[in-house]
Design an enzyme around this catalytic site. Structure first.
Site, PDB file in Angstrom:
ATOM      1  N   TRP A 233       0.838  -1.205   0.000  1.00 50.32           N
ATOM      2  CA  TRP A 233       0.000   0.000   0.000  1.00 50.32           C
ATOM      3  C   TRP A 233       0.870   1.251   0.000  1.00 50.32           C
ATOM      4  O   TRP A 233       0.641   2.185  -0.765  1.00 50.32           O
ATOM      5  CB  TRP A 233      -0.924  -0.006   1.222  1.00 50.32           C
ATOM      6  CG  TRP A 233      -1.839   1.177   1.320  1.00 50.32           C
ATOM      7  CD1 TRP A 233      -3.090   1.296   0.780  1.00 50.32           C
ATOM      8  CD2 TRP A 233      -1.577   2.430   1.981  1.00 50.32           C
ATOM      9  NE1 TRP A 233      -3.626   2.541   1.057  1.00 50.32           N
ATOM     10  CE2 TRP A 233      -2.711   3.259   1.796  1.00 50.32           C
ATOM     11  CE3 TRP A 233      -0.487   2.932   2.699  1.00 50.32           C
ATOM     12  CZ2 TRP A 233      -2.789   4.553   2.316  1.00 50.32           C
ATOM     13  CZ3 TRP A 233      -0.562   4.215   3.210  1.00 50.32           C
ATOM     14  CH2 TRP A 233      -1.706   5.015   3.025  1.00 50.32           C
ATOM     15  N   GLN A 252      -5.752  -2.539  -2.172  1.00 48.83           N
ATOM     16  CA  GLN A 252      -5.874  -2.719  -0.722  1.00 48.83           C
ATOM     17  C   GLN A 252      -6.363  -1.456  -0.009  1.00 48.83           C
ATOM     18  O   GLN A 252      -6.629  -1.492   1.184  1.00 48.83           O
ATOM     19  CB  GLN A 252      -4.520  -3.141  -0.149  1.00 48.83           C
ATOM     20  CG  GLN A 252      -4.037  -4.494  -0.660  1.00 48.83           C
ATOM     21  CD  GLN A 252      -2.638  -4.844  -0.156  1.00 48.83           C
ATOM     22  OE1 GLN A 252      -1.915  -3.984   0.341  1.00 48.83           O
ATOM     23  NE2 GLN A 252      -2.253  -6.099  -0.283  1.00 48.83           N
ATOM     24  N   ASP A 253      -6.488  -0.349  -0.743  1.00 50.66           N
ATOM     25  CA  ASP A 253      -6.903   0.912  -0.132  1.00 50.66           C
ATOM     26  C   ASP A 253      -8.395   0.867   0.214  1.00 50.66           C
ATOM     27  O   ASP A 253      -9.240   0.563  -0.646  1.00 50.66           O
ATOM     28  CB  ASP A 253      -6.618   2.068  -1.099  1.00 50.66           C
ATOM     29  CG  ASP A 253      -6.900   3.416  -0.478  1.00 50.66           C
ATOM     30  OD1 ASP A 253      -5.990   3.982   0.146  1.00 50.66           O
ATOM     31  OD2 ASP A 253      -8.042   3.906  -0.612  1.00 50.66           O
ATOM     32  N   ILE A 254      -8.717   1.178   1.459  1.00 60.34           N
ATOM     33  CA  ILE A 254     -10.104   1.105   1.917  1.00 60.34           C
ATOM     34  C   ILE A 254     -10.987   2.097   1.169  1.00 60.34           C
ATOM     35  O   ILE A 254     -12.145   1.798   0.833  1.00 60.34           O
ATOM     36  CB  ILE A 254     -10.179   1.352   3.436  1.00 60.34           C
ATOM     37  CG1 ILE A 254      -9.480   0.212   4.180  1.00 60.34           C
ATOM     38  CG2 ILE A 254     -11.626   1.468   3.903  1.00 60.34           C
ATOM     39  CD1 ILE A 254      -9.384   0.419   5.677  1.00 60.34           C
ATOM     40  N   GLY A 255     -10.454   3.287   0.879  1.00 61.31           N
ATOM     41  CA  GLY A 255     -11.224   4.274   0.143  1.00 61.31           C
ATOM     42  C   GLY A 255     -11.600   3.796  -1.247  1.00 61.31           C
ATOM     43  O   GLY A 255     -12.734   3.991  -1.706  1.00 61.31           O
TER      44      GLY A 255
END
Length: 303
Positions: A233, A252-255
């Site tokens: 990330w 993998q970025d939640i946003g």
């Protein structure tokens, strides 16, 4: 197309005209959330603290055109290499990227409505690669508000100000810090160690952030993740915001996951496998898809 005029005394006064669309006002809106970035949305100005030949240079950029016919007035008081300054400005602002071509690339994909909605919004990179790497490490696993606060404390404690613009501290400065100095700013123990140890590597010449530009994305990831505290990330975000790479998709970025869930009206966050298949059609401009997905959450836009 670029028109340039120079003033005496080592200053630079330059007019730049680029291909539209280029929505500077939307970009400025995003940048204005960062307290370290000097913006004036009414005057349409942005200060760029950059390093040229290892010397701090502040460039004031003012938008003078429209989204469809963009032009900019650039000024600086420093007596440095003017071509080097302009090269950095172009890299940071993505002046060289034909943004209509980016949108058109998505025309036959189901992401096109989102890309069209945000057409012309440029991907503006961070102003100093080392600062970007430090910021990305600091932001790991923190909510945006506290991450921004922590980064501001770090820069205003150990960095320096010039003409109203903030410069990150040098790797040499940070490499000599003690963990307790960062802990006083509310860094976790591990995060303080990551910041100092990464800076030690750079200060010692074991990690060259300029030479790393010449490598492929997979090579950069492979090199960076050998460092303690840096995972995929962090490496991917550094390549986007520090190096301006246009074909990164940090799955993998939640946003990104939340934005995709919203855009596709999914019952749950998408799997990494699903995102990998979807994003394969978006190359070579996946960084712009990432940016516009983030923007769709921030602006409350549901397409």
């Amino acid at each position: 197309m670029m028109k340039r005029t120079m003033k005496g005394g080592g200053s630079m006064d330059t007019t730049v005209q680029i291909e539209g669309p280029y929505n500077f006002d939307q970009a400025l809106k995003r940048l204005a959330f960062d307290p370290l970035i000097q913006t004036d949305r009414e005057k349409r100005t942005l200060k760029l603290p950059i390093l040229v030949n290892d010397q701090p240079v502040v460039v004031t950029l003012q938008a003078t055109g429209s989204t469809e016919n963009p032009s900019f007035h650039l000024t600086t008081h420093q007596n440095e290499d003017k071509d080097a300054i302009l090269t950095k400005v172009y890299e940071i602002m993505h002046f060289h990227v034909p943004l209509k071509q980016v949108t058109d690339h998505y025309q036959d994909t189901d992401l096109y409505p989102l890309m069209k909605e945000h057409e012309g919004t440029p991907f503006i990179t961070d102003f100093q690669p080392y600062g970007c790497l430090m910021k990305t490490i600091i932001h790991q696993q923190l909510n945006m508000k506290f991450a921004t606060t922590l980064t501001e404390r770090f820069v205003k404690t150990f960095g320096y100000e010039k003409e109203g613009a903030w410069f990150y501290p040098s790797p040499q400065t940070v490499s000599k810090l003690h963990v307790d100095e960062l802990r006083q700013l509310q860094f976790s123990l591990r995060k303080a160690e990551y910041v100092i140890q990464t800076s030690e590597k750079i200060a010692a010449g074991n990690l060259d952030l300029e030479q790393i530009r010449l490598k492929r994305e997979d090579q950069i990831v492979e090199e960076l993740i050998t460092l303690r505290g840096i995972g995929r990330w962090t490496a991917e975000n550094f390549m986007m915001f520090g190096l301006g790479r246009m074909d990164l998709f940090p799955a993998q970025d939640i946003g990104v996951q939340n934005a995709l869930k919203q855009f596709y009206n999914l019952d749950q966050k998408p799997s990494l496998e699903w995102m990998g298949k979807k994003s394969s059609d978006w190359s070579p401009y996946r960084s712009y898809a990432t940016l516009y997905l983030w923007n769709s959450l921030e602006n409350g836009i549901i397409v």
